[in-house]
Scaffold this motif. Structure first.
Motif, PDB file in Angstrom:
ATOM      1  N   PHE A 194     -10.458 -29.964  40.384  1.00 28.68           N
ATOM      2  CA  PHE A 194      -9.497 -28.726  40.035  1.00 28.68           C
ATOM      3  C   PHE A 194      -8.840 -27.912  40.903  1.00 28.68           C
ATOM      4  O   PHE A 194      -8.778 -27.110  41.415  1.00 28.68           O
ATOM      5  N   PHE A 253      -7.515 -28.949  43.370  1.00 35.99           N
ATOM      6  CA  PHE A 253      -6.416 -29.158  43.377  1.00 35.99           C
ATOM      7  C   PHE A 253      -5.451 -27.129  43.282  1.00 35.99           C
ATOM      8  O   PHE A 253      -4.344 -26.814  44.277  1.00 35.99           O
ATOM      9  N   LEU A 254      -6.568 -26.052  43.337  1.00 31.53           N
ATOM     10  CA  LEU A 254      -5.434 -25.178  42.583  1.00 31.53           C
ATOM     11  C   LEU A 254      -5.676 -24.615  44.315  1.00 31.53           C
ATOM     12  O   LEU A 254      -4.632 -24.255  45.303  1.00 31.53           O
ATOM     13  N   LEU A 306      -4.920 -33.726  42.990  1.00 34.25           N
ATOM     14  CA  LEU A 306      -4.026 -34.224  40.701  1.00 34.25           C
ATOM     15  C   LEU A 306      -4.800 -35.033  40.767  1.00 34.25           C
ATOM     16  O   LEU A 306      -4.743 -35.591  39.662  1.00 34.25           O
ATOM     17  N   LEU A 331      -8.160 -35.364  39.688  1.00 32.32           N
ATOM     18  CA  LEU A 331      -8.347 -34.890  38.936  1.00 32.32           C
ATOM     19  C   LEU A 331      -7.958 -36.127  36.854  1.00 32.32           C
ATOM     20  O   LEU A 331      -8.556 -35.475  36.278  1.00 32.32           O
ATOM     21  N   ILE A 332      -6.876 -36.345  37.412  1.00 35.96           N
ATOM     22  CA  ILE A 332      -6.066 -36.879  36.365  1.00 35.96           C
ATOM     23  C   ILE A 332      -7.053 -38.610  35.891  1.00 35.96           C
ATOM     24  O   ILE A 332      -7.428 -38.888  35.308  1.00 35.96           O
TER      25      ILE A 332
END
Lengths: 155, 219
Positions: free
Chosen positions: A30, A33-34, A82, A85-86
């Motif tokens: 996460f 990703f940010l 992402l 993360l997913i």
């Protein structure tokens, strides 16, 4: 919490990753990703002519190495994080062992890519971007977590 | 709560956090906030070009070592060629710490300014940005002294003024007003106290021309 279905065949042993490990994947990807998402935004909006405290990032994210086949590497990085993360959220939900064969292995590519980008920044572009360094840190942590999962739990 | 509902809540929460996080960074990057910053009144001891009595005031915060500032210099000149009789153009120092020779360059320009040649030194510094910005501090200092020689300045006075408190305070005043205005990039232009962010020369020209027309309209 096991919210979903366990799709494993009875002959196969259910692997239970420790919670800290799953949360580690979720939290670190996460953050990654940010970070990569921010760089993507900078790539598309911050390229106007100006010097600022983000100058290193502007040099790096507007250099010719910032694109692969016309796609900004920051965007690829954001998609990579992402995906991790997913997939780790999906594992958290379903505890599906097949996922453990995918996302820990993906971290190897993230780690190699980050290594290459740090090399480019130091030796070729000769400008460092703090956000890219953060991305190298997150991808390295993900790689360590991935390696730990592969070695210790043999998915 | 059934397992299905729990899963929906879980994925909804995850989706909101991921999308919310992404929107937050976009917002943080594009929100430039209030454009009406207070940059203070323009003093009589500041570096002014054009018409000092004009009501149209264009203040530039610039860093001598910033490549973008050098690029914009050509645009400033073009603008002043066209509108020099109608605007008051003000140069203020705003050097970044990571531009290691920028402060010394500001000191050199101010020291030349004491002898009435600020703009001449300003031009020399920008013209030779590629040279002195790569030099050591002592070598850069020698370069600035060489420019002072070319401008026929009193070299002993120039050397004395270079590190004087008077010069340092003047630069620091500009920095302080820039910091108070929350400047986060250079060059930054304030047209009658409002930040303008033109991406092309034509945009820059149109904004200034509109301000001149507005100022000349009968009340």
């Amino acid at each position: 919490m096991n919210l979903g279905i366990s799709s494993e065949t009875p002959s196969k042993k259910q692997i239970n990753l420790p919670k800290w490990l799953i949360w580690g994947f979720i939290a670190v990807s996460f953050i990654g990703f940010l970070d990569a998402g921010y760089l993507t935004v900078v790539h598309y909006t911050g390229a106007d002519l100006a010097c600022s405290f983000l100058e290193g990032c502007e040099i790096v994210t507007t250099s010719k190495y910032s694109l692969i086949f016309g796609i900004p590497v920051a965007l690829l990085g954001a998609l990579y994080y992402l995906t991790i993360l997913i997939l780790s959220l999906l594992y958290f939900d379903t505890k599906n062992n097949i996922l453990l064969k995918i996302f820990p292995a993906l971290t190897i590519f993230g780690f190699l890519a980050s290594g290459w980008f740090i090399y480019l920044q130091i030796f070729v572009i000769k400008a460092l971007c703090e956000y890219c360094i953060l991305s190298a840190v997150t991808s390295t942590i993900l790689f360590i977590l991935g390696l730990y999962t592969i070695v210790k739990h043999k998915p | 709560m059934t397992r299905g509902i729990k899963r929906i809540i879980f994925w909804l929460a995850a989706g909101i956090i991921i999308i919310g996080g992404f929107l937050a960074i976009i917002f943080a990057n594009t929100n430039t906030g209030n454009n009406n910053k207070h940059i203070g009144e323009v003093g009589t001891d500041e570096w002014i070009k054009g018409d000092p009595l004009s009501k149209v005031v264009l203040v530039e915060y610039s860093d001598f070592q910033c490549p973008a500032c050098k690029t914009r210099e050509a645009q400033n000149k073009k603008l002043l060629d066209e509108f020099g009789n109608h605007i008051k153009f003000v140069y203020r120092h705003f050097s970044w710490d990571y531009h290691e020779r920028a402060f010394l360059a500001s000191q050199a320009s101010e020291a030349a300014g004491i002898q009435g040649k600020f703009w001449e030194m300003h031009d020399k510094i920008f013209e030779n940005q590629g040279i002195w910005s790569k030099q050591s501090e002592t070598a850069a200092e020698e370069s600035f002294i060489a420019y002072a020689l070319m401008l026929n300045l009193d070299i002993e006075k120039f050397k004395n003024d270079l590190y004087s408190n008077e010069v340092e305070n003047k630069i620091e005043e500009d920095h302080a007003s820039g910091n108070a205005a929350g400047i986060d990039a250079t060059p930054i232009y304030f047209l009658n106290g409002t930040i303008i962010n033109p991406r092309t020369y034509d945009e820059f020209r149109d904004l200034v021309r509109d301000a001149i027309e507005k100022a000349n309209q009968p009340a």
